[in-house]
Write a protein that holds these residues in place. Structure first.
Motif, PDB file in Angstrom:
ATOM      1  N   ALA A  37       0.872  -1.189   0.000  1.00 40.28           N
ATOM      2  CA  ALA A  37       0.000   0.000   0.000  1.00 40.28           C
ATOM      3  C   ALA A  37       0.896   1.221   0.000  1.00 40.28           C
ATOM      4  CB  ALA A  37      -0.895  -0.002   1.231  1.00 40.28           C
ATOM      5  N   VAL A  38       0.358   2.349  -0.443  1.00 37.48           N
ATOM      6  CA  VAL A  38       1.148   3.584  -0.438  1.00 37.48           C
ATOM      7  C   VAL A  38       0.386   4.703   0.261  1.00 37.48           C
ATOM      8  CG1 VAL A  38       2.410   3.022  -2.559  1.00 37.48           C
ATOM      9  CG2 VAL A  38       0.283   4.340  -2.700  1.00 37.48           C
ATOM     10  N   GLY A  39       1.158   5.682   0.730  1.00 36.81           N
ATOM     11  CA  GLY A  39       0.551   6.894   1.301  1.00 36.81           C
ATOM     12  C   GLY A  39       0.709   6.981   2.808  1.00 36.81           C
ATOM     13  N   PRO A  63       2.442  10.080  -2.884  1.00 38.19           N
ATOM     14  CA  PRO A  63       2.658   8.629  -3.037  1.00 38.19           C
ATOM     15  C   PRO A  63       1.636   7.964  -3.947  1.00 38.19           C
ATOM     16  CG  PRO A  63       2.823   9.272  -0.723  1.00 38.19           C
ATOM     17  CD  PRO A  63       2.405  10.498  -1.467  1.00 38.19           C
ATOM     18  N   GLU A  64       0.362   8.400  -3.855  1.00 34.87           N
ATOM     19  CA  GLU A  64      -0.717   7.752  -4.622  1.00 34.87           C
ATOM     20  C   GLU A  64      -0.519   7.885  -6.135  1.00 34.87           C
ATOM     21  OE1 GLU A  64      -1.053   9.756  -2.032  1.00 34.87           O
ATOM     22  OE2 GLU A  64      -2.142   8.612  -0.518  1.00 34.87           O
ATOM     23  N   ARG A  65       0.286   8.860  -6.553  1.00 41.33           N
ATOM     24  CA  ARG A  65       0.561   9.018  -7.988  1.00 41.33           C
ATOM     25  C   ARG A  65       1.231   7.767  -8.556  1.00 41.33           C
ATOM     26  NH1 ARG A  65      -2.119  12.040 -11.184  1.00 41.33           N
ATOM     27  NH2 ARG A  65      -0.490  11.795 -12.732  1.00 41.33           N
ATOM     28  N   HIS A  79      -7.143  -2.384   0.744  1.00 46.62           N
ATOM     29  CA  HIS A  79      -7.008  -1.326   1.750  1.00 46.62           C
ATOM     30  C   HIS A  79      -5.801  -0.431   1.474  1.00 46.62           C
ATOM     31  CE1 HIS A  79      -3.640  -3.504   3.538  1.00 46.62           C
ATOM     32  NE2 HIS A  79      -4.379  -4.605   3.527  1.00 46.62           N
ATOM     33  N   GLY A  80      -5.707   0.656   2.233  1.00 45.51           N
ATOM     34  CA  GLY A  80      -4.578   1.566   2.114  1.00 45.51           C
ATOM     35  C   GLY A  80      -3.482   1.222   3.104  1.00 45.51           C
ATOM     36  N   SER A  81      -2.655   2.227   3.435  1.00 45.77           N
ATOM     37  CA  SER A  81      -1.450   1.972   4.240  1.00 45.77           C
ATOM     38  C   SER A  81      -1.737   1.978   5.739  1.00 45.77           C
ATOM     39  CB  SER A  81      -0.395   3.019   3.899  1.00 45.77           C
ATOM     40  OG  SER A  81      -0.917   4.309   4.175  1.00 45.77           O
ATOM     41  N   ALA A  82      -2.981   2.240   6.129  1.00 45.02           N
ATOM     42  CA  ALA A  82      -3.425   2.190   7.536  1.00 45.02           C
ATOM     43  C   ALA A  82      -2.413   2.802   8.506  1.00 45.02           C
ATOM     44  CB  ALA A  82      -3.752   0.749   7.922  1.00 45.02           C
ATOM     45  N   PRO A  83      -2.105   4.097   8.355  1.00 41.35           N
ATOM     46  CA  PRO A  83      -1.082   4.711   9.205  1.00 41.35           C
ATOM     47  C   PRO A  83      -1.412   4.615  10.692  1.00 41.35           C
ATOM     48  CG  PRO A  83      -1.999   6.324   7.630  1.00 41.35           C
ATOM     49  CD  PRO A  83      -2.685   5.030   7.376  1.00 41.35           C
ATOM     50  N   ASP A  84      -2.717   4.529  11.017  1.00 34.87           N
ATOM     51  CA  ASP A  84      -3.109   4.483  12.443  1.00 34.87           C
ATOM     52  C   ASP A  84      -2.624   3.221  13.156  1.00 34.87           C
ATOM     53  OD1 ASP A  84      -4.904   3.214  10.667  1.00 34.87           O
ATOM     54  OD2 ASP A  84      -6.579   3.327  12.081  1.00 34.87           O
ATOM     55  N   ILE A  85      -2.347   2.153  12.401  1.00 35.26           N
ATOM     56  CA  ILE A  85      -1.892   0.917  13.066  1.00 35.26           C
ATOM     57  C   ILE A  85      -0.510   0.475  12.584  1.00 35.26           C
ATOM     58  CG2 ILE A  85      -4.218   0.052  13.596  1.00 35.26           C
ATOM     59  CD1 ILE A  85      -3.884  -1.826  11.122  1.00 35.26           C
ATOM     60  N   ALA A 139      -1.720  -5.229  11.821  1.00 32.67           N
ATOM     61  CA  ALA A 139      -2.419  -5.307  10.527  1.00 32.67           C
ATOM     62  C   ALA A 139      -2.828  -6.737  10.191  1.00 32.67           C
ATOM     63  CB  ALA A 139      -1.518  -4.768   9.421  1.00 32.67           C
ATOM     64  N   ASN A 140      -3.969  -6.845   9.552  1.00 31.21           N
ATOM     65  CA  ASN A 140      -4.444  -8.135   9.049  1.00 31.21           C
ATOM     66  C   ASN A 140      -3.726  -8.425   7.720  1.00 31.21           C
ATOM     67  OD1 ASN A 140      -5.897 -10.281   8.031  1.00 31.21           O
ATOM     68  ND2 ASN A 140      -7.877  -9.465   8.649  1.00 31.21           N
ATOM     69  N   PRO A 141      -2.956  -9.519   7.650  1.00 36.09           N
ATOM     70  CA  PRO A 141      -2.224  -9.799   6.396  1.00 36.09           C
ATOM     71  C   PRO A 141      -3.046 -10.568   5.366  1.00 36.09           C
ATOM     72  CG  PRO A 141      -1.621 -11.430   8.044  1.00 36.09           C
ATOM     73  CD  PRO A 141      -2.671 -10.546   8.691  1.00 36.09           C
TER      74      PRO A 141
HETATM   75  P1  NAD Z   1      -6.931   2.596   4.904  1.00 40.65           P
HETATM   76  O1  NAD Z   1      -7.482   1.485   4.078  1.00 40.65           O
HETATM   77  O2  NAD Z   1      -5.454   2.696   4.978  1.00 40.65           O
HETATM   78  O3  NAD Z   1      -7.499   2.480   6.407  1.00 40.65           O
HETATM   79  C1  NAD Z   1      -8.888   2.565   6.720  1.00 40.65           C
HETATM   80  C2  NAD Z   1      -9.136   1.867   8.074  1.00 40.65           C
HETATM   81  O4  NAD Z   1      -9.013   0.463   7.915  1.00 40.65           O
HETATM   82  C3  NAD Z   1      -8.104   2.249   9.140  1.00 40.65           C
HETATM   83  O5  NAD Z   1      -8.731   2.297  10.397  1.00 40.65           O
HETATM   84  C4  NAD Z   1      -7.113   1.111   9.116  1.00 40.65           C
HETATM   85  O6  NAD Z   1      -6.458   0.887  10.353  1.00 40.65           O
HETATM   86  C5  NAD Z   1      -8.000  -0.069   8.737  1.00 40.65           C
HETATM   87  N1  NAD Z   1      -7.254  -1.068   7.968  1.00 40.65           N
HETATM   88  C6  NAD Z   1      -6.850  -0.963   6.679  1.00 40.65           C
HETATM   89  N2  NAD Z   1      -6.163  -2.052   6.317  1.00 40.65           N
HETATM   90  C7  NAD Z   1      -6.128  -2.861   7.381  1.00 40.65           C
HETATM   91  C8  NAD Z   1      -5.552  -4.140   7.631  1.00 40.65           C
HETATM   92  N3  NAD Z   1      -4.873  -4.814   6.694  1.00 40.65           N
HETATM   93  N4  NAD Z   1      -5.694  -4.674   8.861  1.00 40.65           N
HETATM   94  C9  NAD Z   1      -6.397  -4.032   9.808  1.00 40.65           C
HETATM   95  N5  NAD Z   1      -6.967  -2.817   9.651  1.00 40.65           N
HETATM   96  C10 NAD Z   1      -6.830  -2.245   8.438  1.00 40.65           C
HETATM   97  O7  NAD Z   1      -7.572   3.948   4.323  1.00 40.65           O
HETATM   98  P2  NAD Z   1      -7.276   5.468   4.710  1.00 40.65           P
HETATM   99  O8  NAD Z   1      -7.054   5.584   6.193  1.00 40.65           O
HETATM  100  O9  NAD Z   1      -8.342   6.230   4.068  1.00 40.65           O
HETATM  101  O10 NAD Z   1      -5.915   5.834   3.959  1.00 40.65           O
HETATM  102  C11 NAD Z   1      -4.623   5.796   4.564  1.00 40.65           C
HETATM  103  C12 NAD Z   1      -3.575   6.077   3.491  1.00 40.65           C
HETATM  104  O11 NAD Z   1      -3.599   5.025   2.517  1.00 40.65           O
HETATM  105  C13 NAD Z   1      -3.826   7.376   2.711  1.00 40.65           C
HETATM  106  O12 NAD Z   1      -2.604   7.987   2.487  1.00 40.65           O
HETATM  107  C14 NAD Z   1      -4.456   6.904   1.403  1.00 40.65           C
HETATM  108  O13 NAD Z   1      -4.236   7.784   0.349  1.00 40.65           O
HETATM  109  C15 NAD Z   1      -3.727   5.594   1.203  1.00 40.65           C
HETATM  110  N6  NAD Z   1      -4.448   4.622   0.360  1.00 40.65           N
HETATM  111  C16 NAD Z   1      -3.669   3.832  -0.417  1.00 40.65           C
HETATM  112  C17 NAD Z   1      -4.247   2.840  -1.187  1.00 40.65           C
HETATM  113  C18 NAD Z   1      -3.361   1.939  -1.978  1.00 40.65           C
HETATM  114  O14 NAD Z   1      -2.165   1.907  -1.760  1.00 40.65           O
HETATM  115  N7  NAD Z   1      -3.896   1.145  -2.889  1.00 40.65           N
HETATM  116  C19 NAD Z   1      -5.643   2.639  -1.141  1.00 40.65           C
HETATM  117  C20 NAD Z   1      -6.414   3.447  -0.292  1.00 40.65           C
HETATM  118  C21 NAD Z   1      -5.801   4.431   0.469  1.00 40.65           C
END
Ligand code: NAD
Length: 360
Positions: free
Chosen positions: A73-75, A88-90, A279-285, A291-293
């Motif tokens: 994932a990126v971002g 990063p998303e670019r 999903h995205g890069s889930a910065p919060d966790i 993270a769930n793999p």
């Molecule tokens: P996100 O999918 O990263 O997270 C959304 C929620 O889901 C968060 O609470 C996160 O903790 C949870 N989550 C996501 N994946 C998980 C996992 N594998 N296991 C457990 N929990 C998970 O979306 P966001 O918060 O809107 O975006 C965060 C960053 O990711 C941003 O910079 C965004 O631009 C980027 N992004 C990247 C992609 C990609 O790389 N394809 C897709 C979407 C968002």
């Protein structure tokens, strides 16, 4: 047989989930006799930090020279202040464009042990297995003219929904071919009662269908499809639709299953396919082993199906995930009463263990 794979972990939880995917791939390599040649490179924020660019030339060259790209994932907040072009998303848009990835495949599959995680009633979602095939490089997101212009009493914003015969034919073919590997049913989703571009869409999908007599084709308007997905999702096998409708319907379908961390995706088109969790890069966790793999590991299964023609080995990964869930192992996002909580690595351990037992 050998498959060259570009490994792009990216940012946030990307570098935590990618090693679990690599372990699965190594286990499959040992039992299938298939050789996977893995080469890692930077993408997204990590690449910006190292080189100043989200998709460095070296990474792009590696992707182009590979048979498949596996992406984490990126971002993340660190790069949010950057110019849109440098974000990063670019890198994702660049990879899609440069690799000609015009079809996005997103399965929504219910793992029985997680049935309680869905917001829908168990009898509605039990056993659902839907694949949304979304057109990715055309339609209203790219059509011209587009813009915002001044008019006498304010502004006027406009976009153009446009599809050519060629664009419709190639995405329809992907959908029919996917259905041949599944239950043999395609729903083509449009708004042909209102939009001319949809009228053409429907007409051309019917033409392509003539080459796939083993697949059943049904048509549905997009508003009805949105409703049917929550009313009776089991009626769907493959859904094929435009960029805009697919963007919305694939999220709706994904959420039927309850957790964003579980679902993989594939983007295909020319010769190199890209496989990544939805999903995205889930910065919060990130960095916490939370993270769930599974979405990442299931992306490997999609890669085996669509890039390596190893459907049996893909099924082994699906079964290993299913069995791990049946044994009540859970990561934090899907935890529930009576389950055993595991970190990212430990969940990877259990799935790889199941995989090895299945092939022993
Ligand atoms: P996100 O999918 O990263 O997270 C959304 C929620 O889901 C968060 O609470 C996160 O903790 C949870 N989550 C996501 N994946 C998980 C996992 N594998 N296991 C457990 N929990 C998970 O979306 P966001 O918060 O809107 O975006 C965060 C960053 O990711 C941003 O910079 C965004 O631009 C980027 N992004 C990247 C992609 C990609 O790389 N394809 C897709 C979407 C968002």
């Amino acid at each position: 047989m050998k498959t060259r794979i570009a490994i792009l972990p990216g940012d946030g939880i990307g570098p935590e989930i990618m090693p679990q995917a690599v372990r699965v791939l190594e286990a499959i390599g040992q039992v299938s006799g298939h050789t996977f040649e893995l080469t890692s490179a930077q993408v997204g924020g990590a690449a910006i930090d190292a080189t100043g660019f989200p998709l460095p030339q070296e990474t792009l060259e590696l992707a182009k020279a590979s048979d498949a790209v596996l992406l984490g994932a990126v971002g993340g907040p660190k790069w949010e202040g950057l110019d849109y072009e440098r974000r990063p998303e670019r890198a994702l848009l660049g990879l899609r464009e440069q690799l000609g990835l015009f079809a996005n495949l997103r399965p929504a599959k219910m793992y029985a042990p997680l049935i309680e995680a869905s917001s829908l009633k168990p009898d509605i979602i039990d056993g659902i297995d839907v694949l949304v095939v979304r057109e990715l490089t055309g339609g209203i997101y790219f059509g011209k003219p587009k813009g915002i212009e001044e008019i006498a009493n304010g502004h006027r914003g406009f976009n153009t929904e446009v599809y050519t015969t060629e664009e419709i034919h190639r995405i329809a073919k992907v959908a029919f071919q996917a259905a041949q590997k599944r239950r043999g049913l395609v729903h083509s989703i449009d708004k042909a009662n209102v939009l001319e571009s949809s009228e053409l869409w429907r007409r051309e999908v019917i033409k392509v269908h003539q080459n796939f007599s083993d697949v059943e084709l049904r048509h549905m308007y997009v508003d009805n499809c949105a409703m049917q997905l929550v009313r009776y999702p089991k009626q769907f096998d493959v859904i094929v639709t435009t960029n805009l409708f697919g963007d919305i319907l694939s999220d709706e379908a994904a959420m039927l299953t309850g957790s964003i961390g579980m679902l993989p995706s594939a983007s295909v088109g020319a010769t190199v396919g890209m496989f990544e969790p939805i999903h995205g890069s889930a910065p919060d966790i990130a960095g916490k082993n939370l993270a769930n793999p599974i979405g990442m590991m299931a992306s490997v299964a999609m890669m085996l199906t669509y890039a390596c023609d190893l459907p049996k080995e893909a099924q082994l990964i699906e079964t290993a995930i299913q069995k791990t869930l049946e044994q009540s192992y859970r990561t934090k996002d899907i935890e529930g009463p009576g389950t055993t909580l595991l970190g990212t690595r430990e969940m990877g351990d259990q799935i790889v263990k199941q995989l090895k037992e299945l092939v022993a």
